[in-house]
Scaffold this motif. Structure first.
Motif, short mmCIF file in Angstrom:
data_model
loop_
_atom_site.label_atom_id
_atom_site.label_comp_id
_atom_site.label_asym_id
_atom_site.label_seq_id
_atom_site.Cartn_x
_atom_site.Cartn_y
_atom_site.Cartn_z
N GLU A 1 0.85 -1.19 0.00
CA GLU A 1 0.00 0.00 0.00
C GLU A 1 0.88 1.24 0.00
O GLU A 1 2.08 1.18 0.29
CB GLU A 1 -0.90 0.00 1.24
CG GLU A 1 -0.13 0.02 2.55
CD GLU A 1 -1.03 -0.09 3.76
OE1 GLU A 1 -2.24 -0.33 3.57
OE2 GLU A 1 -0.52 0.07 4.88
N HIS A 2 0.28 2.37 -0.34
CA HIS A 2 1.01 3.63 -0.33
C HIS A 2 1.12 4.16 1.09
O HIS A 2 0.24 3.94 1.92
CB HIS A 2 0.28 4.67 -1.18
CG HIS A 2 0.06 4.26 -2.60
ND1 HIS A 2 1.10 3.90 -3.43
CD2 HIS A 2 -1.07 4.18 -3.35
CE1 HIS A 2 0.61 3.61 -4.63
NE2 HIS A 2 -0.70 3.76 -4.60
N HIS A 3 2.21 4.87 1.36
CA HIS A 3 2.34 5.65 2.59
C HIS A 3 2.21 7.12 2.18
O HIS A 3 3.19 7.77 1.84
CB HIS A 3 3.68 5.39 3.27
CG HIS A 3 3.71 4.10 4.03
ND1 HIS A 3 4.75 3.75 4.88
CD2 HIS A 3 2.83 3.06 4.07
CE1 HIS A 3 4.50 2.56 5.41
NE2 HIS A 3 3.35 2.13 4.93
N LEU A 4 0.99 7.62 2.21
CA LEU A 4 0.71 8.96 1.70
C LEU A 4 0.98 10.06 2.72
O LEU A 4 0.92 11.25 2.38
CB LEU A 4 -0.74 9.04 1.20
CG LEU A 4 -1.06 8.08 0.04
CD1 LEU A 4 -2.52 8.22 -0.36
CD2 LEU A 4 -0.14 8.30 -1.15
N VAL B 1 5.16 4.37 -5.04
CA VAL B 1 5.95 3.49 -4.16
C VAL B 1 4.99 2.69 -3.30
O VAL B 1 3.99 3.23 -2.81
CB VAL B 1 6.92 4.31 -3.28
CG1 VAL B 1 7.69 3.39 -2.33
CG2 VAL B 1 7.90 5.10 -4.15
N MET B 2 5.29 1.43 -3.11
CA MET B 2 4.45 0.55 -2.28
C MET B 2 5.24 0.09 -1.05
O MET B 2 6.46 -0.14 -1.14
CB MET B 2 3.99 -0.67 -3.08
CG MET B 2 3.22 -0.32 -4.34
SD MET B 2 1.67 0.55 -4.04
CE MET B 2 0.65 -0.83 -3.52
N VAL C 1 8.73 -0.04 -6.43
CA VAL C 1 8.68 1.24 -7.13
C VAL C 1 8.13 0.98 -8.52
O VAL C 1 8.58 0.04 -9.19
CB VAL C 1 10.08 1.88 -7.22
CG1 VAL C 1 10.05 3.15 -8.06
CG2 VAL C 1 10.63 2.17 -5.83
N PHE C 2 7.19 1.81 -8.97
CA PHE C 2 6.62 1.57 -10.28
C PHE C 2 6.41 2.89 -11.03
O PHE C 2 6.84 3.95 -10.60
CB PHE C 2 5.30 0.79 -10.17
CG PHE C 2 4.19 1.48 -9.44
CD1 PHE C 2 3.18 2.13 -10.13
CD2 PHE C 2 4.14 1.47 -8.05
CE1 PHE C 2 2.14 2.76 -9.47
CE2 PHE C 2 3.11 2.10 -7.37
CZ PHE C 2 2.11 2.74 -8.08
#
Length: 324
Positions: free
Chosen positions: A107-110, A199-200, A209-210
């Motif tokens: 998951e993202h860390h926003l 980033v996940m 990283v995508f």
């Protein structure tokens, strides 16, 4: 999010099957991104992302897809693209170039903290190390040449104050690019878009990283600046969080120490990175493309970031000065 090209289940199923990934079980549009059409595609073999490219030409795509494969081959957590029977990574769907890559877990860390920023900084340095022996070369297509072409198209849609700021910053960046100090900065294939939503994480560990579709050969410092301007700022004001920025740079330098010129030019490249995304978002807002679904990013955000970078330049502490 954006969907410019509607893809049916049967169309996606045929493409997925053609690259040997088995029967398609589920297909859903991705929530993120505004450049391309993206779908999540699940099969019995795994989870994938199907991308239909809306601006990039088929002849431009091998650079990006080969770079992703190169990083994956170097054991970095990057989505691996899947070739067709002929070995081509560039596929075709709905008359447009396409690709299928692995979907990353996590998951993202926003709302990142210093530890998240350090993880991203270290990963970016590893990507730069991997890119040193990546032979294909393609310029950053959203670099100075594109800025010079696009500013005259965008400024008629801006206020007088915004237009003056945009034109002044372009002049500054042109002057910078002509300097010998800039010419001697280290270069390689960069990510170019290393934002929080690219980033996940799995719990506290960086899992991948995508979205390498803004990659290109450019200064490594520009890549660092792009990331600092997203991971290490207060989103409302654009103000730099110096603790997070210091953690990011220290972790990066644990893998690749910055050169003295990179430290000196950090404020200028952070301005460049903010300017690049203000310009592209203003372009998207004022000159939108036809889309089935389109949620454009707010250009005002990066205008604020640029103003902050101009008013409050930041230099990381250089290792030589840290030890003195």
């Amino acid at each position: 999010m954006a969907v410019y090209t509607e893809v049916t289940f049967d169309e996606a199923a045929a493409l997925v099957d053609s690259v040997g990934l088995g029967a398609l079980q589920a297909l859903a549009p991705c929530k993120g991104g505004i450049e391309n059409t993206n779908y999540f595609a699940d099969t019995a073999a795994g989870r994938y992302v199907l991308t239909v490219f809306e601006r990039l030409r088929a002849d431009e795509l091998p650079f990006y897809l080969q770079l992703m494969k190169h990083h994956a081959d170097h054991a970095l957590p990057v989505p691996r693209p899947h070739p067709d029977a002929s070995g081509s990574l560039v596929l075709e769907l709905a008359g447009k170039p396409a690709a299928i890559v692995d979907r990353l877990p996590g998951e993202h860390h926003l709302a990142p903290d210093a530890e998240d920023c350090a993880n991203v900084g270290a990963m970016l340095a590893r990507l730069h190390a991997s890119a040193r022996d990546f032979a294909p070369a393609q310029p950053n297509l959203r670099g100075l040449a594109w800025w010079s072409e696009t500013v005259p198209v965008v400024v008629p849609h801006l206020s007088d104050e915004q237009a003056a700021l945009m034109q002044d910053e372009l002049a500054y960046q042109r002057h910078l690019s002509a300097s010998s100090a800039y010419a001697n900065l280290p270069r390689a294939a960069i990510h170019g878009d290393l934002f929080r939503d690219n980033v996940m994480f799995v719990e506290r560990s960086l899992a991948g990283v995508f979205d390498f579709y803004f990659a290109g050969v450019d200064t490594l410092l520009f890549d660092i600046a792009v990331a600092l301007n997203d991971w290490c700022i207060d989103l409302e004001s654009g103000r730099l969080d110096e603790d997070r920025a210091a953690a990011f740079v220290a972790a990066y330098e644990s893998q690749r120490p910055l050169e003295t010129a990179e430290v000196r030019l950090m404020p200028a490249l952070m301005r460049a990175a903010a300017f690049r995304f203000w310009l592209s978002r203003a372009w998207d807002q004022h000159l939108p493309r036809d889309a089935v679904i389109l949620t454009a990013h707010d250009p005002d955000h990066f205008e604020r970031v640029l103003v902050q970078r101009r008013e409050a330049p930041w230099h990381p502490a250089h290792p030589a000065r840290r030890s003195s």
